[in-house]
Design a protein around this motif. Structure first.
Motif: not given
Length: 260
Positions: A38-39, A84, A87, A127-128, A158
């Motif tokens: 996700d990141a 992000s 994040l 993807i961030p 992550v």
């Protein structure tokens, strides 16, 4: 929720962005083999600061071409992965709770220690990404601690990456009179690192400046090794699997490791 590994990647010469090599092929395959995160959080050798920890917090960071004397085509490459801010704020809070003083930087872009490997691994650039500075002046333990603070993020899908080089001696690379036993010195150092990582000997690796053979030949400065230490900190148990091995130009070891 998927659990991501922590990785250490040797990013080598900027030419890897435009030239096919064993390592570029490996990184392209690695991106396909991983469960899509996700990141991604990156500790890069080229984000080495003496002061407070800096965390990228921009929504759309620019691509930084922080190298000189390379073909013009390299300077036209962009890696438009988003940042992000959410994040970044989460990471900053983890550092604050540990008594540290992070700085959120909305202007900092992606240096080549980040965008060259990520462009190969995740070419779609969707993807961030968040980047965190290392500090080569504080030594191995502090950079290990940085990685440990982020280990819980792996359980939230992550991916954490340290991007540097298992060996990195540019002065020797351009030495008109090569050191006679330089291949052997690189081999001895990288074998030592491999053995200590494989056995999970975290303390030996934290003491690498004193314990590793030929350490100052392989790393006259420490910024390319400390991303490995940060990745090891995120690896929880300290042991790692070597997932790639190669050497370029006789002395640039390109090894990669995975902390499960």
């Amino acid at each position: 929720m998927n659990r991501q590994p922590s990785l250490f990647i040797s990013h080598g010469s900027p030419m890897m962005a435009v030239e096919k090599s064993k390592t570029s092929v490996f990184l392209s395959r690695l991106g396909k083999q991983l469960t899509k995160p996700d990141a991604v959080v990156v500790f890069s050798a080229h984000f080495d600061l003496a002061d407070n920890i800096v965390i990228t917090a921009g929504k759309n960071p620019e691509t930084i071409h922080d190298f000189y004397g390379f073909p013009e085509e390299l300077y036209s490459i962009r890696y438009p992965a988003p940042g992000s801010p959410e994040l970044a704020t989460d990471i900053a809070e983890r550092f604050i709770q540990a008594g540290l003083n992070p700085v959120l930087d909305e202007q900092r872009g992606w240096d080549h220690g980040l965008w060259i490997p990520l462009r190969l691994m995740f070419p779609e650039a969707t993807i961030p990404v968040v980047q965190i500075s290392i500090n080569s002046r504080l030594g191995a333990q502090r950079n290990f601690d940085y990685g440990q603070l982020l280990a819980p993020l792996r359980d939230n899908n992550v991916l954490i990456i340290g991007s540097g080089g298992i060996s990195h001696n540019l002065r020797e690379l351009f030495n008109p009179q090569p050191t006679p036993n330089r291949k052997e010195m690189v081999q001895a150092f990288t074998d030592w690192v491999s053995q200590k990582l494989g056995s999970g000997d975290t303390q030996a690796l934290l003491n690498y400046m004193d314990d590793a053979p030929y350490v100052l030949f392989n790393h006259p400065t420490q910024e390319h090794f400390l991303p490995l230490i940060a990745a090891m900190g995120s690896g929880k148990n300290g042991s790692a699997k070597k997932i790639h091995q190669d050497t370029e130009y006789d002395i640039l070891a390109m090894d990669a490791y995975l902390f499960a």
